[in-house]
Write a protein that holds these residues in place. Structure first.
Motif, mmCIF file in Angstrom:
data_model
loop_
_atom_site.group_PDB
_atom_site.id
_atom_site.type_symbol
_atom_site.label_atom_id
_atom_site.label_comp_id
_atom_site.label_asym_id
_atom_site.label_seq_id
_atom_site.Cartn_x
_atom_site.Cartn_y
_atom_site.Cartn_z
ATOM 1 N N GLY A 4 0.803 -1.213 0.000
ATOM 2 C CA GLY A 4 0.000 0.000 0.000
ATOM 3 C C GLY A 4 0.837 1.265 0.000
ATOM 4 O O GLY A 4 0.315 2.355 0.252
ATOM 5 N N ALA A 41 0.246 -3.456 -8.874
ATOM 6 C CA ALA A 41 -1.028 -2.946 -8.364
ATOM 7 C C ALA A 41 -1.317 -1.608 -9.028
ATOM 8 O O ALA A 41 -0.494 -0.694 -8.991
ATOM 9 C CB ALA A 41 -0.974 -2.791 -6.854
ATOM 10 N N SER A 43 -3.920 1.293 -8.839
ATOM 11 C CA SER A 43 -4.987 1.869 -8.002
ATOM 12 C C SER A 43 -5.711 0.794 -7.206
ATOM 13 O O SER A 43 -6.944 0.752 -7.135
ATOM 14 C CB SER A 43 -5.969 2.700 -8.843
ATOM 15 O OG SER A 43 -5.368 3.936 -9.190
ATOM 16 N N GLY A 44 -4.906 -0.100 -6.634
ATOM 17 C CA GLY A 44 -5.437 -1.116 -5.732
ATOM 18 C C GLY A 44 -5.841 -2.412 -6.382
ATOM 19 O O GLY A 44 -6.341 -3.308 -5.702
ATOM 20 N N CYS A 46 -4.592 -5.713 -8.507
ATOM 21 C CA CYS A 46 -3.444 -6.498 -8.945
ATOM 22 C C CYS A 46 -3.640 -6.924 -10.399
ATOM 23 O O CYS A 46 -4.570 -7.659 -10.717
ATOM 24 C CB CYS A 46 -3.278 -7.730 -8.058
ATOM 25 S SG CYS A 46 -1.890 -8.794 -8.524
ATOM 26 N N GLU A 83 2.167 0.256 -7.698
ATOM 27 C CA GLU A 83 3.087 -0.384 -6.759
ATOM 28 C C GLU A 83 3.503 -1.738 -7.308
ATOM 29 O O GLU A 83 2.646 -2.544 -7.692
ATOM 30 C CB GLU A 83 2.452 -0.565 -5.373
ATOM 31 C CG GLU A 83 3.415 -1.208 -4.382
ATOM 32 C CD GLU A 83 2.795 -1.539 -3.027
ATOM 33 O OE1 GLU A 83 3.500 -2.139 -2.202
ATOM 34 O OE2 GLU A 83 1.609 -1.225 -2.819
ATOM 35 N N GLY A 99 -4.333 -6.600 -3.400
ATOM 36 C CA GLY A 99 -4.724 -6.133 -4.717
ATOM 37 C C GLY A 99 -6.065 -6.661 -5.166
ATOM 38 O O GLY A 99 -6.382 -6.651 -6.353
ATOM 39 N N ALA A 138 -6.982 0.033 2.553
ATOM 40 C CA ALA A 138 -6.339 0.495 1.320
ATOM 41 C C ALA A 138 -7.394 1.154 0.447
ATOM 42 O O ALA A 138 -8.421 0.546 0.136
ATOM 43 C CB ALA A 138 -5.684 -0.665 0.577
ATOM 44 N N ASP A 140 -7.752 2.907 -3.246
ATOM 45 C CA ASP A 140 -7.041 3.025 -4.524
ATOM 46 C C ASP A 140 -5.590 2.600 -4.384
ATOM 47 O O ASP A 140 -4.679 3.200 -4.948
ATOM 48 C CB ASP A 140 -7.131 4.455 -5.071
ATOM 49 C CG ASP A 140 -8.450 4.722 -5.796
ATOM 50 O OD1 ASP A 140 -9.245 3.771 -5.952
ATOM 51 O OD2 ASP A 140 -8.684 5.870 -6.206
ATOM 52 N N GLY A 141 -5.375 1.563 -3.571
ATOM 53 C CA GLY A 141 -4.051 0.988 -3.413
ATOM 54 C C GLY A 141 -3.159 1.684 -2.407
ATOM 55 O O GLY A 141 -1.990 1.313 -2.257
#
Length: 204
Positions: A4, A41, A43-44, A46, A83, A99, A138, A140-141
């Motif tokens: 995150g 990732a 925006s959250g 995977c 990420e 994710g 988390a 948006d990641g």
């Protein structure tokens, strides 16, 4: 697995509608160090790298993923929190993030508090039992800490959190406004504890 902690902000440069959506995402990563098949990732979410160039990578977004993530996210020009996957030995600076999106929230208020920004989010009943004051979430990641948590209509939840200037500046939350929809991933421990409680109740 991810933490995150956002390491780059990407931009969707092109969208191609196939059976799934093929996205080309511009980024600042050294793509020589990113293998095809790697997880990033976005925006959250995977996603798997299926093609790449010097300063971009491509991913496929399935209809299932589109249906479970924030509307309007997968369009040309959208900025994404990026990420790369956690490696053994990396610092766990945030919290464990998979994710996988558990729900979609809506930012309903944005207020300046000192140098920071306080945002309030309204989310549905699917995530309500799994959020708690001072717990992790988390959005948006981005790994964030929950402040106030309260009940909302129809079994939903309303919660607040603070964005310090560094977090706002290093993520897509730098220009956050009310009405924005965000991907929510609850803490993985809360997810497993919730499942255990469901199983226990079923047995009883």
């Amino acid at each position: 697995m991810f933490t995150g902690i956002v390491t780059d902000i990407g931009r969707i440069e092109a969208v191609e509608a196939r059976g799934d959506l093929r996205l080309r995402i511009g980024c600042g990563y050294d793509m020589a160090t990113v293998d095809l098949g790697a997880s990033i990732a976005c925006s959250g979410v995977c996603l798997t790298v299926v093609d790449k160039g010097e300063d971009w990578f491509a991913v496929d977004v399935s209809a299932e993923t589109q249906s479970r993530t924030a509307p309007g996210l997968w369009v040309e020009g959208s900025r994404l929190n990026l990420e790369r996957a956690l490696k053994v030995g990396d610092e766990l600076g945030g919290h464990i993030v998979t994710g996988h999106v558990d729900g979609i929230g809506e930012i309903v208020a944005v207020d300046a508090i000192g140098d920071s920004t306080r945002i309030a989010i309204l989310a549905g009943a699917e995530v309500a039992p799994y959020v708690a004051s001072k717990g992790s979430i988390a959005l948006d990641g981005v790994s964030l800490t929950l402040n106030e948590v309260g009940n909302a209509p129809d079994g939903g939840v309303r919660f607040t959190l603070n964005l310090i200037p560094h977090t706002a500046g290093q993520t897509t939350f730098g220009d956050v406004t009310a009405g924005r929809r965000v991907n929510i991933e609850i803490d993985i421990l809360a997810r497993y504890l919730g499942r255990m409680m469901e199983q226990r109740a079923a047995v009883v």
